[in-house]
Motif scaffolding. Structure first.
Motif, short mmCIF file in Angstrom:
data_model
loop_
_atom_site.label_atom_id
_atom_site.label_comp_id
_atom_site.label_asym_id
_atom_site.label_seq_id
_atom_site.Cartn_x
_atom_site.Cartn_y
_atom_site.Cartn_z
N CYS A 1 0.82 -1.21 0.00
CA CYS A 1 0.00 0.00 0.00
C CYS A 1 0.85 1.26 0.00
N PHE A 2 2.07 1.16 0.52
CA PHE A 2 2.90 2.35 0.66
C PHE A 2 3.67 2.66 -0.62
N ALA A 3 3.68 1.75 -1.59
CA ALA A 3 4.42 1.96 -2.83
C ALA A 3 3.82 3.10 -3.63
N GLY A 4 2.50 3.15 -3.68
CA GLY A 4 1.81 4.26 -4.33
C GLY A 4 2.19 4.49 -5.76
N ALA A 5 2.21 5.75 -6.15
CA ALA A 5 2.44 6.14 -7.53
C ALA A 5 3.84 5.78 -8.02
N GLU A 6 4.79 5.61 -7.09
CA GLU A 6 6.16 5.30 -7.49
C GLU A 6 6.31 3.86 -7.97
N ALA A 7 5.37 3.01 -7.61
CA ALA A 7 5.48 1.58 -7.94
C ALA A 7 5.24 1.35 -9.42
N ASP A 8 5.98 0.41 -9.96
CA ASP A 8 5.83 0.07 -11.38
C ASP A 8 5.24 -1.33 -11.49
N PHE A 9 4.02 -1.48 -11.00
CA PHE A 9 3.32 -2.77 -11.03
C PHE A 9 2.16 -2.67 -12.01
N ASP A 10 1.90 -3.77 -12.71
CA ASP A 10 0.73 -3.81 -13.58
C ASP A 10 -0.51 -4.21 -12.81
N ALA A 11 -0.35 -5.01 -11.77
CA ALA A 11 -1.45 -5.47 -10.93
C ALA A 11 -0.86 -5.94 -9.61
N LEU A 12 -1.68 -5.93 -8.57
CA LEU A 12 -1.21 -6.35 -7.25
C LEU A 12 -2.20 -7.30 -6.60
N VAL A 13 -1.65 -8.28 -5.89
CA VAL A 13 -2.44 -9.17 -5.05
C VAL A 13 -1.96 -8.93 -3.64
N MET A 14 -2.89 -8.59 -2.76
CA MET A 14 -2.55 -8.27 -1.38
C MET A 14 -3.36 -9.16 -0.46
N GLU A 15 -2.67 -9.81 0.46
CA GLU A 15 -3.32 -10.76 1.37
C GLU A 15 -3.31 -10.25 2.79
N SER A 16 -4.40 -10.51 3.49
CA SER A 16 -4.50 -10.33 4.94
C SER A 16 -4.08 -8.94 5.39
N LEU A 17 -4.64 -7.92 4.75
CA LEU A 17 -4.32 -6.54 5.12
C LEU A 17 -5.08 -6.14 6.37
N TYR A 18 -4.38 -5.57 7.32
CA TYR A 18 -5.02 -5.01 8.49
C TYR A 18 -5.25 -3.52 8.22
N PRO A 19 -6.37 -2.97 8.69
CA PRO A 19 -6.65 -1.56 8.41
C PRO A 19 -5.62 -0.59 8.98
N ASN A 20 -5.11 -0.87 10.20
CA ASN A 20 -4.12 0.02 10.81
C ASN A 20 -3.33 -0.76 11.87
N LEU A 21 -2.19 -0.21 12.26
CA LEU A 21 -1.30 -0.89 13.20
C LEU A 21 -1.89 -0.99 14.60
N ALA A 22 -2.63 0.01 15.02
CA ALA A 22 -3.22 -0.04 16.36
C ALA A 22 -4.19 -1.20 16.46
N ARG A 23 -5.00 -1.39 15.43
CA ARG A 23 -5.94 -2.52 15.44
C ARG A 23 -5.18 -3.85 15.38
N ALA A 24 -4.14 -3.91 14.60
CA ALA A 24 -3.35 -5.13 14.51
C ALA A 24 -2.77 -5.49 15.89
N PHE A 25 -2.30 -4.49 16.60
CA PHE A 25 -1.77 -4.71 17.95
C PHE A 25 -2.87 -5.19 18.88
#
Length: 141
Positions: free
Chosen positions: A1-25
């Motif tokens: 998620c942090f790569a943003g506009a700088e990333a040179d990806f055609d598509a991304l698969v992201m698994e098990s994303l937590y909304p924020n670090l506080a919730r993950a903790f």
């Protein structure tokens, strides 16, 4: 998620994303960490912020997924994932602007592939086939 506009990806698969670090903790207290660890929450968050030189809200994946748009994104999580709840997928998809998403039933945080089996593989192949340029192989002589 942090790569943003700088990333040179055609598509991304992201698994098990937590909304924020506080919730993950918070989700890990009582499961990964003992219940008494909750008393250290403020100190742990302070330490993380000090170490990263960022406020914890600044590293929330939910706040950054929009930076990946318009790239196609497939979000996957398990129905039994205590850290990346299935109900957060709609928020991520909406924040991205249309990410595809699916829940692997019976899977937890670390076993999407194992539990999902053929369903997981089919989701992945379908997504990648739809969003990546097909590879043209030269005819065999």
């Amino acid at each position: 998620c942090f790569a943003g506009a700088e990333a040179d990806f055609d598509a991304l698969v992201m698994e098990s994303l937590y909304p924020n670090l506080a919730r993950a903790f918070d989700c890990r207290v009582g499961q990964v960490f003992p219940e008494w660890f909750r008393y250290f929450r403020r100190g742990v968050i302070w330490f993380i912020e000090h170490r990263l030189r960022l406020r914890i809200e600044e590293v929330a994946p939910l706040s950054h997924i929009s930076r990946l748009s318009p790239r196609p994104v497939l979000l996957l999580t398990g129905s039994e994932d205590p850290y990346a709840p299935a109900e957060s997928l709609d928020e991520f998809a909406s924040a991205h602007g249309g990410a595809e998403h699916a829940v692997i039933f019976g899977a937890s945080h670390y076993d999407l592939f194992d539990v999902g089996g053929q369903i997981y593989q089919d989701l992945l192949h379908s997504f990648l086939d739809a969003h990546l340029c097909p590879v043209h192989l030269a005819p065999v002589a």
